[in-house]
Design an enzyme around this catalytic site. Structure first.
Site, mmCIF file in Angstrom:
data_model
loop_
_atom_site.group_PDB
_atom_site.id
_atom_site.type_symbol
_atom_site.label_atom_id
_atom_site.label_comp_id
_atom_site.label_asym_id
_atom_site.label_seq_id
_atom_site.Cartn_x
_atom_site.Cartn_y
_atom_site.Cartn_z
ATOM 1 N N GLU A 15 0.815 -1.217 0.000
ATOM 2 C CA GLU A 15 0.000 0.000 0.000
ATOM 3 C C GLU A 15 0.854 1.276 0.000
ATOM 4 O O GLU A 15 0.420 2.327 0.460
ATOM 5 C CB GLU A 15 -0.939 -0.019 1.210
ATOM 6 C CG GLU A 15 -1.940 -1.154 1.113
ATOM 7 C CD GLU A 15 -2.657 -1.419 2.420
ATOM 8 O OE1 GLU A 15 -3.830 -1.046 2.535
ATOM 9 O OE2 GLU A 15 -2.049 -2.002 3.326
ATOM 10 N N SER A 195 -5.811 -3.990 1.547
ATOM 11 C CA SER A 195 -6.160 -3.597 0.189
ATOM 12 C C SER A 195 -6.569 -4.759 -0.695
ATOM 13 O O SER A 195 -6.343 -4.756 -1.897
ATOM 14 C CB SER A 195 -5.002 -2.861 -0.486
ATOM 15 O OG SER A 195 -4.841 -1.625 0.120
ATOM 16 N N ASN A 332 -8.888 -1.202 10.658
ATOM 17 C CA ASN A 332 -7.743 -0.603 9.972
ATOM 18 C C ASN A 332 -7.231 0.488 10.899
ATOM 19 O O ASN A 332 -7.906 1.496 11.099
ATOM 20 C CB ASN A 332 -8.177 0.008 8.637
ATOM 21 C CG ASN A 332 -8.696 -1.057 7.693
ATOM 22 O OD1 ASN A 332 -7.938 -1.818 7.127
ATOM 23 N ND2 ASN A 332 -10.021 -1.139 7.554
ATOM 24 N N SER A 337 -6.723 7.684 3.853
ATOM 25 C CA SER A 337 -7.109 9.097 4.040
ATOM 26 C C SER A 337 -7.489 9.396 5.501
ATOM 27 O O SER A 337 -8.165 10.379 5.786
ATOM 28 C CB SER A 337 -8.256 9.501 3.120
ATOM 29 O OG SER A 337 -7.883 9.300 1.779
#
Ligand SMILES: Nc1ncnc2c1ncn2[C@@H]1O[C@H](COP(=O)(O)OP(=O)(O)O)[C@@H](O)[C@H]1O
Ligand SMILES: [Mg+2]
Length: 392
Positions: A15, A195, A332, A337
């Site tokens: 990621e 992801s 997570n 973001s």
């Protein structure tokens, strides 16, 4: 004096690029009247860099040029309580100190950033850091450990079994039995990636081998999980620490395939080259689920955050089935973001969010200073004076 905040990002993880996007969003959001932000970029080859050139996403298109314009750096404890960012290749006559750092803000998703390893490094340096500590990061990143903790407290999760990758070669029959026990269709996942990398949907025993071969190429542990059909995916962010938590509005994530893929998550604007990170995922805010389901999701998000002893901001992801059952899928601990877009509806913009996160890190540091980590008495010196203990 303004607090010096180092935003650290990139890293050795699948990621990596997503981290650059999330980190620059956070970097730009930091309140300049209170804080002095400094970027630290970890390249895919593990070198650390700083410099203004790192703050513009455009510059990452030509990495050779970027590395030439940035400074290679290391973090060092200069004296107790003072951490400095230093040039790695300094001359004999210069200390090469670029700046002191008061608090560090990790925005690295996945391996080496979200799994406790980086947090452990900051602990050793004695540098206050934003977000989850070592144990909660590690437990949040390992899907097996996370599920064991949640199941132990009766938090609803889907049925699952797991095994070590090495067992696949020696005990294929037993592992095939595990999948039968869970019951097809199943989802096969590496235990500690993110992801959607390495994840497959498996409808029957014939498809199992390929899915497991893929998962073990990414991880030493593999999970076989009951697949929720006619799935509704809902996420909820939680901010706070062990004392006080707050949950955000819920988002409903829309996928174009049955498994929300890496492409769904980050390349929705793909062809136009519009990389906006988690903002660009197709989503509905607030989630179009019943009030009852919303309340359940928010409650379970807070419970999960507390059980894992998380701090800072996390996003907890849920799987809902058409019968109205709600299952926690994962936490997570450094969400894409930083899930800032889920806080707008509660009146918290990205600047306020980063402020709160930095303040939570400083609060934890103050609390730690009141805890005793060692005992001053030197047992060896007591022994030499004949007052020593006999072993125990
Ligand atoms: N048990 C499940 N049933 C149905 N779909 C699932 C299940 N587990 C995962 N998925 C799908 O796969 C995606 C990725 O799985 P997830 O556990 O979130 O891994 P990652 O850490 O890679 O995000 C989810 O967003 C969802 O679309
Ligand atoms: Mg996920």
């Amino acid at each position: 004096m303004k607090t010096k905040v180092a935003v650290i990002f990139g890293g050795v993880s699948v990621e990596h690029e997503v981290s650059v996007i999330s980190a620059l969003q956070a970097f730009n959001a930091i309140d300049r009247s209170k804080y002095d932000p400094v970027p630290i970029y970890i390249s895919k080859t593990k070198e650390w860099y700083t410099g203004d050139v790192l703050t513009d996403i455009e510059n990452y298109k030509d990495l050779d040029q970027l590395f030439k314009q940035a400074d290679r750096v290391v973090l060092e404890q200069e004296r107790e309580g003072t951490i400095v960012l230093k040039k790695k290749d300094r001359s004999l006559f210069s200390k090469g100190v670029i700046t002191t750092i008061d608090v560090i803000f990790p925005v690295i998703h996945g391996t080496n950033g979200e799994d406790g390893s980086l947090q452990g490094y900051f602990e050793l340096l004695g540098l206050p850091y934003v977000g989850c500590d070592v144990a909660s990061s590690a437990a949040g990143m390992d899907k097996v450990m996370m599920k064991q903790i949640l199941r132990d407290s009766g938090v609803p999760i889907v049925d699952y079994e797991w095994f070590y990758s090495t067992q696949w070669h020696e005990q294929q029959d037993e592992i095939k039995q595990l999948a039968e026990k869970v019951g097809y269709p199943v989802i096969v996942k590496p235990a500690n990636l993110g992801s959607s990398v390495g994840i497959s949907k498996v409808s029957n025993a014939e498809e199992l081998d390929e899915a497991i071969d893929l998962a073990i190429s990414y991880s030493f542990k593999v999970i076989i999980e009951k697949m929720v059909t006619d799935l509704t995916e809902v996420n909820c962010s939680v901010i706070g620490d062990y004392e006080e938590v707050e949950s955000s509005v819920c988002e409903q994530v829309l996928s174009t395939d049955e498994i929300l893929s890496y492409a769904d998550k980050y390349q929705s604007g793909g062809k136009t080259g519009d990389t906006k990170g988690m903002e660009s995922v197709n989503r509905i805010i607030p989630a179009e689920i019943s009030e009852e389901a919303t309340a359940k999701v928010k409650e379970l998000a807070e419970v999960t955050f507390r059980l894992l002893n998380a701090s800072g901001v996390s996003r907890i992801d849920f799987l809902l089935n058409p019968e109205g059952e709600v299952f926690v899928n994962e936490i997570n601990t450094i969400p894409g973001s930083l899930s800032f877009y889920l806080w707008g509806p509660s009146g918290k913009d990205f600047e306020q969010l980063t402020d709160q996160l930095i303040q939570l890190a400083l609060k934890r540091e103050r609390e730690r200073q009141s805890i005793q980590f060692s005992i001053d008495t030197n047992l060896f010196s007591l022994q030499s004076k004949g007052q020593g203990t006999k072993g125990k």
